[in-house]
Design a protein around this motif. Sequence first.
Motif, PDB file in Angstrom:
ATOM      1  N   PRO A  71      36.585  50.678   5.086  1.00 27.22           N
ATOM      2  CA  PRO A  71      36.040  49.604   4.259  1.00 27.22           C
ATOM      3  C   PRO A  71      34.663  49.168   4.761  1.00 27.22           C
ATOM      4  O   PRO A  71      34.341  49.328   5.941  1.00 27.22           O
ATOM      5  N   SER A  72      33.883  48.613   3.859  1.00 29.62           N
ATOM      6  CA  SER A  72      32.634  47.991   4.276  1.00 29.62           C
ATOM      7  C   SER A  72      32.981  46.777   5.133  1.00 29.62           C
ATOM      8  O   SER A  72      34.131  46.313   5.129  1.00 29.62           O
ATOM      9  N   LEU A  73      32.015  46.245   5.830  1.00 32.38           N
ATOM     10  CA  LEU A  73      32.259  45.067   6.654  1.00 32.38           C
ATOM     11  C   LEU A  73      32.750  43.910   5.795  1.00 32.38           C
ATOM     12  O   LEU A  73      33.681  43.196   6.172  1.00 32.38           O
ATOM     13  N   ALA A  76      36.373  44.583   4.795  1.00 30.65           N
ATOM     14  CA  ALA A  76      37.225  44.389   5.977  1.00 30.65           C
ATOM     15  C   ALA A  76      37.424  42.901   6.238  1.00 30.65           C
ATOM     16  O   ALA A  76      38.536  42.457   6.540  1.00 30.65           O
ATOM     17  N   ARG A  77      36.360  42.123   6.113  1.00 29.60           N
ATOM     18  CA  ARG A  77      36.447  40.676   6.312  1.00 29.60           C
ATOM     19  C   ARG A  77      37.392  40.052   5.286  1.00 29.60           C
ATOM     20  O   ARG A  77      38.213  39.211   5.620  1.00 29.60           O
ATOM     21  N   ARG A  78      37.295  40.492   4.053  1.00 30.35           N
ATOM     22  CA  ARG A  78      38.164  39.959   2.997  1.00 30.35           C
ATOM     23  C   ARG A  78      39.634  40.275   3.256  1.00 30.35           C
ATOM     24  O   ARG A  78      40.514  39.441   3.042  1.00 30.35           O
ATOM     25  N   ILE A  79      39.902  41.495   3.700  1.00 28.13           N
ATOM     26  CA  ILE A  79      41.281  41.893   3.992  1.00 28.13           C
ATOM     27  C   ILE A  79      41.832  41.053   5.141  1.00 28.13           C
ATOM     28  O   ILE A  79      42.938  40.518   5.065  1.00 28.13           O
ATOM     29  N   ALA A  80      41.052  40.935   6.207  1.00 23.98           N
ATOM     30  CA  ALA A  80      41.488  40.148   7.360  1.00 23.98           C
ATOM     31  C   ALA A  80      41.728  38.694   6.953  1.00 23.98           C
ATOM     32  O   ALA A  80      42.745  38.096   7.318  1.00 23.98           O
ATOM     33  N   GLU A  81      40.808  38.136   6.189  1.00 25.30           N
ATOM     34  CA  GLU A  81      40.947  36.747   5.744  1.00 25.30           C
ATOM     35  C   GLU A  81      42.192  36.573   4.871  1.00 25.30           C
ATOM     36  O   GLU A  81      42.915  35.592   4.999  1.00 25.30           O
ATOM     37  N   ALA A  82      42.457  37.543   4.005  1.00 24.09           N
ATOM     38  CA  ALA A  82      43.633  37.477   3.127  1.00 24.09           C
ATOM     39  C   ALA A  82      44.930  37.502   3.937  1.00 24.09           C
ATOM     40  O   ALA A  82      45.938  36.940   3.522  1.00 24.09           O
ATOM     41  N   LEU A  83      44.884  38.143   5.103  1.00 26.15           N
ATOM     42  CA  LEU A  83      46.049  38.189   5.981  1.00 26.15           C
ATOM     43  C   LEU A  83      46.075  37.023   6.964  1.00 26.15           C
ATOM     44  O   LEU A  83      47.046  36.843   7.697  1.00 26.15           O
ATOM     45  N   GLY A  84      44.998  36.259   6.992  1.00 31.61           N
ATOM     46  CA  GLY A  84      44.932  35.105   7.889  1.00 31.61           C
ATOM     47  C   GLY A  84      44.701  35.472   9.345  1.00 31.61           C
ATOM     48  O   GLY A  84      45.126  34.744  10.241  1.00 31.61           O
ATOM     49  N   ILE A  85      44.065  36.613   9.561  1.00 33.35           N
ATOM     50  CA  ILE A  85      43.828  37.083  10.931  1.00 33.35           C
ATOM     51  C   ILE A  85      42.356  37.455  11.100  1.00 33.35           C
ATOM     52  O   ILE A  85      41.591  37.496  10.141  1.00 33.35           O
ATOM     53  N   LEU A  87      39.109  39.968  12.225  1.00 37.07           N
ATOM     54  CA  LEU A  87      38.744  41.374  12.058  1.00 37.07           C
ATOM     55  C   LEU A  87      39.210  42.215  13.238  1.00 37.07           C
ATOM     56  O   LEU A  87      39.641  43.352  13.059  1.00 37.07           O
ATOM     57  N   ASP A  88      39.116  41.673  14.428  1.00 33.67           N
ATOM     58  CA  ASP A  88      39.513  42.442  15.609  1.00 33.67           C
ATOM     59  C   ASP A  88      41.001  42.766  15.623  1.00 33.67           C
ATOM     60  O   ASP A  88      41.418  43.756  16.224  1.00 33.67           O
ATOM     61  N   ASP A  89      41.818  41.988  14.936  1.00 37.80           N
ATOM     62  CA  ASP A  89      43.251  42.294  14.844  1.00 37.80           C
ATOM     63  C   ASP A  89      43.501  43.517  13.973  1.00 37.80           C
ATOM     64  O   ASP A  89      44.505  44.197  14.125  1.00 37.80           O
ATOM     65  N   LEU A  90      42.606  43.771  13.027  1.00 39.76           N
ATOM     66  CA  LEU A  90      42.769  44.902  12.133  1.00 39.76           C
ATOM     67  C   LEU A  90      41.993  46.123  12.561  1.00 39.76           C
ATOM     68  O   LEU A  90      42.462  47.238  12.421  1.00 39.76           O
ATOM     69  N   PHE A  91      40.786  45.897  13.050  1.00 40.70           N
ATOM     70  CA  PHE A  91      39.903  47.026  13.294  1.00 40.70           C
ATOM     71  C   PHE A  91      39.354  47.066  14.709  1.00 40.70           C
ATOM     72  O   PHE A  91      38.470  47.806  15.009  1.00 40.70           O
ATOM     73  N   GLY A  92      39.899  46.222  15.609  1.00 36.05           N
ATOM     74  CA  GLY A  92      39.391  46.159  16.966  1.00 36.05           C
ATOM     75  C   GLY A  92      40.068  47.158  17.823  1.00 36.05           C
ATOM     76  O   GLY A  92      39.806  47.467  18.903  1.00 36.05           O
TER      77      GLY A  92
END
Length: 92
Positions: A71-73, A76-85, A87-92
């Motif tokens: 994903p673009s940055l 990725a930010r939108r996905i992380a925000e939608a999960l309430g976490i 970015l580093d939890d998803l892509f770190g």
Amino acid sequence: MDVQDAEDRALIAQHRDEPTISHAGLKRILAGESPVTVWREEQGLTQRALAERAGVAPSMIHAVEKGTKSPSLETARRIAEALGIGLDDLFG
């Protein structure tokens, strides 16, 4: 991320009322499964529901989870925000 770091982060998150991941979920991620898939399933969301929350196409969630598309940055930010976490939890 090693297990000790993940456990420490989970304890901090609990004190902040942030979402945490189960031990089984952490093991899935460490075994190579997509963090997006694991976090999504831990929250009881379908790919379509996550896509709607994130404002992206369901096909994007599917591709990210399968590892066929990065994903673009912004996405990725939108996905992380939608999960309430973070970015580093998803892509770190």
